[in-house]
Design a protein around this motif. Structure first.
Motif, PDB file in Angstrom:
ATOM      1  N   ARG A  97      45.322  48.586  43.244  1.00 48.65           N
ATOM      2  CA  ARG A  97      45.596  47.153  43.278  1.00 48.65           C
ATOM      3  C   ARG A  97      44.299  46.351  43.357  1.00 48.65           C
ATOM      4  O   ARG A  97      44.165  45.297  42.732  1.00 48.65           O
ATOM      5  CB  ARG A  97      46.502  46.828  44.461  1.00 48.65           C
ATOM      6  CG  ARG A  97      47.857  47.507  44.377  1.00 48.65           C
ATOM      7  CD  ARG A  97      48.802  47.019  45.440  1.00 48.65           C
ATOM      8  NE  ARG A  97      49.106  45.600  45.251  1.00 48.65           N
ATOM      9  CZ  ARG A  97      49.904  44.912  46.053  1.00 48.65           C
ATOM     10  NH1 ARG A  97      50.465  45.505  47.096  1.00 48.65           N
ATOM     11  NH2 ARG A  97      50.150  43.644  45.837  1.00 48.65           N
ATOM     12  N   ASP A  98      43.341  46.860  44.105  1.00 48.55           N
ATOM     13  CA  ASP A  98      42.079  46.146  44.234  1.00 48.55           C
ATOM     14  C   ASP A  98      41.279  46.133  42.933  1.00 48.55           C
ATOM     15  O   ASP A  98      40.399  45.293  42.752  1.00 48.55           O
ATOM     16  CB  ASP A  98      41.217  46.775  45.335  1.00 48.55           C
ATOM     17  CG  ASP A  98      41.687  46.380  46.725  1.00 48.55           C
ATOM     18  OD1 ASP A  98      42.412  45.371  46.838  1.00 48.55           O
ATOM     19  OD2 ASP A  98      41.333  47.069  47.690  1.00 48.55           O
ATOM     20  N   ARG A  99      41.570  47.066  42.039  1.00 53.11           N
ATOM     21  CA  ARG A  99      40.854  47.112  40.765  1.00 53.11           C
ATOM     22  C   ARG A  99      41.556  46.290  39.691  1.00 53.11           C
ATOM     23  O   ARG A  99      41.206  46.378  38.528  1.00 53.11           O
ATOM     24  CB  ARG A  99      40.678  48.561  40.292  1.00 53.11           C
ATOM     25  CG  ARG A  99      39.752  49.393  41.179  1.00 53.11           C
ATOM     26  CD  ARG A  99      38.372  48.754  41.326  1.00 53.11           C
ATOM     27  NE  ARG A  99      37.467  49.550  42.117  1.00 53.11           N
ATOM     28  CZ  ARG A  99      37.352  49.502  43.438  1.00 53.11           C
ATOM     29  NH1 ARG A  99      38.144  48.695  44.129  1.00 53.11           N
ATOM     30  NH2 ARG A  99      36.480  50.240  44.072  1.00 53.11           N
ATOM     31  N   GLY A 100      42.568  45.516  40.058  1.00 52.15           N
ATOM     32  CA  GLY A 100      43.141  44.589  39.102  1.00 52.15           C
ATOM     33  C   GLY A 100      44.600  44.762  38.775  1.00 52.15           C
ATOM     34  O   GLY A 100      45.206  43.880  38.171  1.00 52.15           O
ATOM     35  N   THR A 101      45.203  45.907  39.142  1.00 50.45           N
ATOM     36  CA  THR A 101      46.629  46.094  38.862  1.00 50.45           C
ATOM     37  C   THR A 101      47.408  45.454  40.003  1.00 50.45           C
ATOM     38  O   THR A 101      48.029  46.117  40.823  1.00 50.45           O
ATOM     39  CB  THR A 101      46.969  47.593  38.709  1.00 50.45           C
ATOM     40  OG1 THR A 101      46.036  48.202  37.820  1.00 50.45           O
ATOM     41  CG2 THR A 101      48.373  47.785  38.144  1.00 50.45           C
ATOM     42  N   HIS A 102      47.347  44.117  40.055  1.00 52.85           N
ATOM     43  CA  HIS A 102      47.877  43.392  41.217  1.00 52.85           C
ATOM     44  C   HIS A 102      49.390  43.402  41.275  1.00 52.85           C
ATOM     45  O   HIS A 102      49.975  43.118  42.311  1.00 52.85           O
ATOM     46  CB  HIS A 102      47.368  41.944  41.210  1.00 52.85           C
ATOM     47  CG  HIS A 102      47.495  41.276  39.878  1.00 52.85           C
ATOM     48  ND1 HIS A 102      48.688  40.867  39.341  1.00 52.85           N
ATOM     49  CD2 HIS A 102      46.550  40.982  38.938  1.00 52.85           C
ATOM     50  CE1 HIS A 102      48.489  40.318  38.153  1.00 52.85           C
ATOM     51  NE2 HIS A 102      47.194  40.379  37.882  1.00 52.85           N
ATOM     52  N   GLN A 103      50.061  43.765  40.162  1.00 56.37           N
ATOM     53  CA  GLN A 103      51.514  43.796  40.172  1.00 56.37           C
ATOM     54  C   GLN A 103      52.057  45.122  40.707  1.00 56.37           C
ATOM     55  O   GLN A 103      53.265  45.308  40.806  1.00 56.37           O
ATOM     56  CB  GLN A 103      52.069  43.546  38.761  1.00 56.37           C
ATOM     57  CG  GLN A 103      51.996  44.739  37.810  1.00 56.37           C
ATOM     58  CD  GLN A 103      50.667  44.854  37.087  1.00 56.37           C
ATOM     59  OE1 GLN A 103      49.690  44.251  37.493  1.00 56.37           O
ATOM     60  NE2 GLN A 103      50.636  45.619  36.012  1.00 56.37           N
TER      61      GLN A 103
END
Length: 321
Positions: free
Chosen positions: A278-284
């Motif tokens: 999630r911290d690397r951009g896959t916030h969904q």
């Protein structure tokens, strides 16, 4: 994630990797987010509200094994996505799995999901295929029986499995030839479900179906991530983060043109993997902190219940006449 925006024509924008940018391409390079340099970052995205899930805040997510997991909701989402695909709505469920799924005795559950139409494409590495094929040919995974006991000569069985597939020429040939009669790879081949096996520097063999060229493997995986509408990552840190960076955050329906977040479920027994994804951009991504066996067993149970309930609703009541 980790891409640039290119304008190939006056009325089109394309997101692509920097390695694909060529001399003369028009690339968006503005650093300001307020539109003063030509780029406006709309953090609320398509969902509205003051703190939309579409807002990406680096290193600002919380994941905990104490967080309860509503498997009935996950089962419903997965079932509805399958129905979208079957009904022409474009539903495509992508799975990314690691070898721990095979070791954790969740192999039969994965086979069930494939055979029942809940897997439209599978991504992984050399190891998950090798261990599954070892189980199919010798009944062991890394030399251990299904009860977790070591067998004599077991340390070399995964290499023997690789050699058997290489002699056959491919996984598909091994299935057609009766060398592989069960397992995840067998289910994928017999059901016609596409898969991509990306190679790494640590691979034994590798299997003939593995793509050893990293960029070629990325291209092959992106061919499926670009059209995915639902994603499930189970017990694989590197592949989950890699595929997560390839997934769009939102998908649109070809039928209704509705825009919605791409449901992404990430399962691992440590908070670290889910948080890093999630911290690397896959916030969904929705994090489930548990082991592969428990997740697959419980999810299958709830999906089976959802199937039964859905079938009951669709079955007309008998006439009283």
């Amino acid at each position: 994630m980790d891409c640039v925006i290119v304008q190939p024509t006056d009325d089109d924008l394309v997101t692509t990797e920097p390695r694909r940018v060529r001399k003369g391409d028009k690339v968006a390079v503005g650093a300001a987010e307020d539109g003063s340099e030509g780029i406006f970052v709309h953090v609320e995205g398509f969902l509205g509200g003051t703190h939309s899930p579409n807002e990406f805040r680096f290193m600002a997510t919380e994941v905990s094994r104490e967080r309860p997991v509503d498997y009935s909701v996950l089962a419903q989402l997965l079932g509805e996505e399958k129905e979208r695909g079957g009904g022409g709505g474009g539903g495509k469920v992508l799975w990314v799995i690691g070898p721990a799924l095979v070791h954790a005795r969740a192999r039969e559950d994965m086979i069930w999901f494939i055979e029942n139409g809940y897997v439209n494409v599978l991504l992984g590495g050399n190891a998950v295929a090798v261990h599954d094929l070892e189980a199919a040919i010798f009944g062991t995974t890394l030399g251990m029986s299904s009860s977790g006991e070591s067998v004599e000569g077991g340390h070399g069985l995964h290499m023997r499995a690789i050699n058997a597939i290489r002699r056959a020429g491919s996984i598909e040939a091994a299935v057609r030839g009766g060398i592989v009669k069960s397992g995840i790879m067998h289910a994928l081949v017999t059901r016609g479900v596409p898969y991509v096996l990306a190679g790494s520097i640590r691979d034994d063999g590798p299997l003939p179906n593995v793509i050893p060229d990293t960029l070629a493997a990325q291209d092959a995986m992106r061919g499926y991530t670009s059209t995915a509408t639902f994603a499930v990552f189970v017990a694989t840190a590197l592949h989950a983060i890699a595929v997560g960076n390839m997934l769009p955050a939102f998908v649109d329906s070809p039928v209704t043109e509705d825009i919605r977040p791409l449901t992404t479920i990430c399962v691992d027994q440590t908070e670290f993997v889910v948080t890093k994804l999630r911290d690397r951009g896959t916030h969904q991504a929705y994090g489930v902190v548990t082991n592969a066996q428990d997740f697959m067993h419980v999810l299958r149970f709830y999906v089976e219940r959802w199937q039964q309930a859905s079938q009951a609703v669709r079955t007309p009541a008998p006439s009283s006449r």
